[in-house]
Scaffold this motif. Structure first.
Motif, PDB file in Angstrom:
ATOM      1  N   GLN A 206      -0.078   5.728  14.161  1.00  0.00           N
ATOM      2  CA  GLN A 206       0.759   6.642  14.941  1.00  0.00           C
ATOM      3  C   GLN A 206       2.076   6.855  14.207  1.00  0.00           C
ATOM      4  OE1 GLN A 206       2.214   5.610  19.019  1.00  0.00           O
ATOM      5  NE2 GLN A 206       1.299   7.567  19.611  1.00  0.00           N
ATOM      6  N   ASP A 207       2.416   8.123  13.989  1.00  0.00           N
ATOM      7  CA  ASP A 207       3.680   8.485  13.344  1.00  0.00           C
ATOM      8  C   ASP A 207       4.833   7.902  14.162  1.00  0.00           C
ATOM      9  OD1 ASP A 207       6.027   9.918  12.507  1.00  0.00           O
ATOM     10  OD2 ASP A 207       4.773  11.571  11.815  1.00  0.00           O
ATOM     11  N   ALA A 208       5.794   7.318  13.477  1.00  0.00           N
ATOM     12  CA  ALA A 208       6.941   6.729  14.174  1.00  0.00           C
ATOM     13  C   ALA A 208       7.667   7.756  15.026  1.00  0.00           C
ATOM     14  CB  ALA A 208       7.900   6.111  13.154  1.00  0.00           C
ATOM     15  N   LEU A 209       7.676   9.015  14.588  1.00  0.00           N
ATOM     16  CA  LEU A 209       8.331  10.068  15.362  1.00  0.00           C
ATOM     17  C   LEU A 209       7.563  10.407  16.629  1.00  0.00           C
ATOM     18  CD1 LEU A 209       9.365  12.494  12.466  1.00  0.00           C
ATOM     19  CD2 LEU A 209      10.812  10.837  13.657  1.00  0.00           C
ATOM     20  N   LEU A 210       6.312   9.951  16.712  1.00  0.00           N
ATOM     21  CA  LEU A 210       5.472  10.232  17.882  1.00  0.00           C
ATOM     22  C   LEU A 210       5.102   8.951  18.626  1.00  0.00           C
ATOM     23  CD1 LEU A 210       3.168  12.888  16.215  1.00  0.00           C
ATOM     24  CD2 LEU A 210       4.914  13.329  17.961  1.00  0.00           C
ATOM     25  N   ALA A 211       5.859   7.878  18.385  1.00  0.00           N
ATOM     26  CA  ALA A 211       5.594   6.606  19.051  1.00  0.00           C
ATOM     27  C   ALA A 211       5.626   6.771  20.568  1.00  0.00           C
ATOM     28  CB  ALA A 211       6.619   5.565  18.625  1.00  0.00           C
ATOM     29  N   ASP A 212       4.661   6.147  21.224  1.00  0.00           N
ATOM     30  CA  ASP A 212       4.550   6.168  22.687  1.00  0.00           C
ATOM     31  C   ASP A 212       4.181   7.543  23.241  1.00  0.00           C
ATOM     32  OD1 ASP A 212       5.276   3.416  22.850  1.00  0.00           O
ATOM     33  OD2 ASP A 212       7.373   3.995  22.633  1.00  0.00           O
ATOM     34  N   THR A 213       3.655   8.418  22.377  1.00  0.00           N
ATOM     35  CA  THR A 213       3.106   9.689  22.852  1.00  0.00           C
ATOM     36  C   THR A 213       1.577   9.602  22.802  1.00  0.00           C
ATOM     37  OG1 THR A 213       2.913  10.838  20.722  1.00  0.00           O
ATOM     38  CG2 THR A 213       5.085  10.861  21.793  1.00  0.00           C
ATOM     39  N   GLU A 214       0.918  10.674  23.161  1.00  0.00           N
ATOM     40  CA  GLU A 214      -0.552  10.693  23.194  1.00  0.00           C
ATOM     41  C   GLU A 214      -1.187  10.870  21.822  1.00  0.00           C
ATOM     42  OE1 GLU A 214      -1.509  15.352  24.076  1.00  0.00           O
ATOM     43  OE2 GLU A 214      -0.281  14.279  25.534  1.00  0.00           O
ATOM     44  N   ILE A 215      -0.408  11.220  20.804  1.00  0.00           N
ATOM     45  CA  ILE A 215      -0.967  11.641  19.522  1.00  0.00           C
ATOM     46  C   ILE A 215      -1.131  10.470  18.551  1.00  0.00           C
ATOM     47  CG2 ILE A 215      -0.624  13.108  17.498  1.00  0.00           C
ATOM     48  CD1 ILE A 215       0.758  15.108  19.245  1.00  0.00           C
ATOM     49  N   HIS A 216      -2.349  10.350  18.029  1.00  0.00           N
ATOM     50  CA  HIS A 216      -2.685   9.307  17.057  1.00  0.00           C
ATOM     51  C   HIS A 216      -3.441   9.934  15.896  1.00  0.00           C
ATOM     52  CE1 HIS A 216      -1.821   6.006  19.983  1.00  0.00           C
ATOM     53  NE2 HIS A 216      -2.123   6.963  20.841  1.00  0.00           N
ATOM     54  N   GLU A 217      -3.405   9.259  14.760  1.00  0.00           N
ATOM     55  CA  GLU A 217      -4.186   9.674  13.590  1.00  0.00           C
ATOM     56  C   GLU A 217      -5.306   8.651  13.383  1.00  0.00           C
ATOM     57  OE1 GLU A 217      -3.717  12.503  12.017  1.00  0.00           O
ATOM     58  OE2 GLU A 217      -1.916  12.968  13.195  1.00  0.00           O
ATOM     59  N   VAL A 218      -6.516   9.164  13.192  1.00  0.00           N
ATOM     60  CA  VAL A 218      -7.682   8.304  12.999  1.00  0.00           C
ATOM     61  C   VAL A 218      -8.246   8.544  11.600  1.00  0.00           C
ATOM     62  CG1 VAL A 218     -10.032   7.809  13.780  1.00  0.00           C
ATOM     63  CG2 VAL A 218      -8.229   8.231  15.453  1.00  0.00           C
ATOM     64  N   PHE A 219      -8.525   7.444  10.897  1.00  0.00           N
ATOM     65  CA  PHE A 219      -9.096   7.499   9.554  1.00  0.00           C
ATOM     66  C   PHE A 219     -10.402   6.701   9.583  1.00  0.00           C
ATOM     67  CE2 PHE A 219      -4.545   7.661   9.453  1.00  0.00           C
ATOM     68  CZ  PHE A 219      -4.251   8.657   8.535  1.00  0.00           C
ATOM     69  N   ALA A 220     -11.482   7.312   9.093  1.00  0.00           N
ATOM     70  CA  ALA A 220     -12.784   6.657   9.137  1.00  0.00           C
ATOM     71  C   ALA A 220     -13.507   6.824   7.812  1.00  0.00           C
ATOM     72  CB  ALA A 220     -13.622   7.231  10.274  1.00  0.00           C
ATOM     73  N   VAL A 221     -14.001   5.710   7.268  1.00  0.00           N
ATOM     74  CA  VAL A 221     -14.745   5.712   6.011  1.00  0.00           C
ATOM     75  C   VAL A 221     -16.097   5.046   6.275  1.00  0.00           C
ATOM     76  CG1 VAL A 221     -14.789   4.916   3.616  1.00  0.00           C
ATOM     77  CG2 VAL A 221     -12.614   5.616   4.671  1.00  0.00           C
ATOM     78  N   ARG A 222     -17.170   5.679   5.833  1.00  0.00           N
ATOM     79  CA  ARG A 222     -18.494   5.111   6.068  1.00  0.00           C
ATOM     80  C   ARG A 222     -18.616   3.745   5.395  1.00  0.00           C
ATOM     81  NH1 ARG A 222     -22.761   6.465   8.372  1.00  0.00           N
ATOM     82  NH2 ARG A 222     -22.093   8.617   8.781  1.00  0.00           N
ATOM     83  N   LYS A 223     -19.189   2.812   6.136  1.00  0.00           N
ATOM     84  CA  LYS A 223     -19.361   1.444   5.621  1.00  0.00           C
ATOM     85  C   LYS A 223     -20.331   1.439   4.446  1.00  0.00           C
ATOM     86  CE  LYS A 223     -18.569  -0.587  10.185  1.00  0.00           C
ATOM     87  NZ  LYS A 223     -19.164  -1.311  11.336  1.00  0.00           N
ATOM     88  N   ALA A 224     -20.046   0.602   3.479  1.00  0.00           N
ATOM     89  CA  ALA A 224     -20.914   0.487   2.307  1.00  0.00           C
ATOM     90  C   ALA A 224     -22.296   0.011   2.717  1.00  0.00           C
ATOM     91  CB  ALA A 224     -20.307  -0.475   1.293  1.00  0.00           C
ATOM     92  N   GLY A 225     -23.319   0.624   2.129  1.00  0.00           N
ATOM     93  CA  GLY A 225     -24.699   0.218   2.412  1.00  0.00           C
ATOM     94  C   GLY A 225     -25.232   0.737   3.711  1.00  0.00           C
TER      95      GLY A 225
END
Length: 258
Positions: free
Chosen positions: A239-258
């Motif tokens: 979560q961006d510090a400028l958006l702390a305690d708001t509804e907005i989040h960033e999600v990062f996903a990488v497929r697991k090896a194998g």
């Protein structure tokens, strides 16, 4: 459609845009702060990127400058940003197919709320009052004076209802013969879970990485992360510090090896 203008970015590139201020903020987040290149997200020549909620194409342009040889499928439903997106793809010689549509969990048409003066906030689940409060919080934390913030927000949350075409990710994958999506970027103002639900079970293995802005309303963040986890991804949430305690989040996903 409003008249399209151009501006020179701090890195020397020139882009067509709808709003100079909005484009400056996009540049800061995407180019200067490299918001998408975190938690193991990588790009490789020859890869395919889906830019869902492309707006004027700042993400597509960043990925294009970051890694040569990428192919893009960019989706933007609103007419003015789409016109700028198309112009930017052409001007910068990007290998991209731009499509004027939204992606969701069903195909057809739908009515979206478009903010002419704040285009990145446009979407199917608009709430002008909460979005104005969110923007005010962000600007104040960015260092603007309260009086200046009020001037900046004046008129920015006027809206227009527009009907737009809607498709699913799996529809597009089948139609275009896409065999892999190396990066799926999603920024669709509260419709991000519907975008993922538009992937059939058979198509999930084609996706290698996902980066998304997620609005955590009614358990959306938990559902979004769970869907990625169930389909074989390692997931990180920021979560961006400028958006702390708001509804907005960033999600990062990488497929697991194998």
């Amino acid at each position: 459609m409003t008249a399209m203008e151009t501006m020179k970015l701090p890195n020397g590139l020139t882009v067509s845009h709808v709003s100079m201020g909005e484009t400056a903020l996009l540049y800061r987040d995407i180019f200067a702060e490299r918001c998408y290149m975190q938690h193991g997200i990588t790009l490789s020549p020859g890869g395919t990127v889906f830019d869902v909620g492309a707006n004027i194409g700042m993400s597509t342009l960043f990925f294009h400058t970051e890694c040569a040889g990428l192919a893009f499928h960019a989706f933007e439903p609103a007419p003015d940003p789409y016109a700028a997106l198309s112009a930017n793809i052409t001007a910068h010689g990007i290998d991209a197919t731009a499509t004027r549509c939204a992606l969701s969990d069903r195909a057809g048409t739908a009515v979206m709320t478009y903010y002419p003066d704040s285009t990145v906030m446009s979407g199917f689940h608009a709430d002008a009052a909460s979005e104005a409060a969110l923007t005010r919080t962000f600007l104040v934390r960015s260092g603007f004076e309260e009086e200046d913030v009020e001037d900046m927000l004046a008129g920015r949350h006027e809206t227009v209802e527009i009907e737009v075409p809607v498709r699913t990710l799996s529809d597009v994958i089948a139609e275009r013969g896409v065999t892999s999506i190396d990066l799926l970027k999603v920024d669709v103002e509260k419709s991000e879970l519907e975008v993922l639900r538009g992937l059939s079970e058979a198509d999930w293995p084609r996706v290698r990485q996902v980066v998304a802005e997620v609005h955590d309303l009614d358990g959306t963040l938990k559902a979004f992360v769970s869907l990625l986890d169930e389909n074989g991804f390692d997931v990180a949430v920021e979560q961006d510090a400028l958006l702390a305690d708001t509804e907005i989040h960033e999600v990062f996903a990488v497929r697991k090896a194998g």
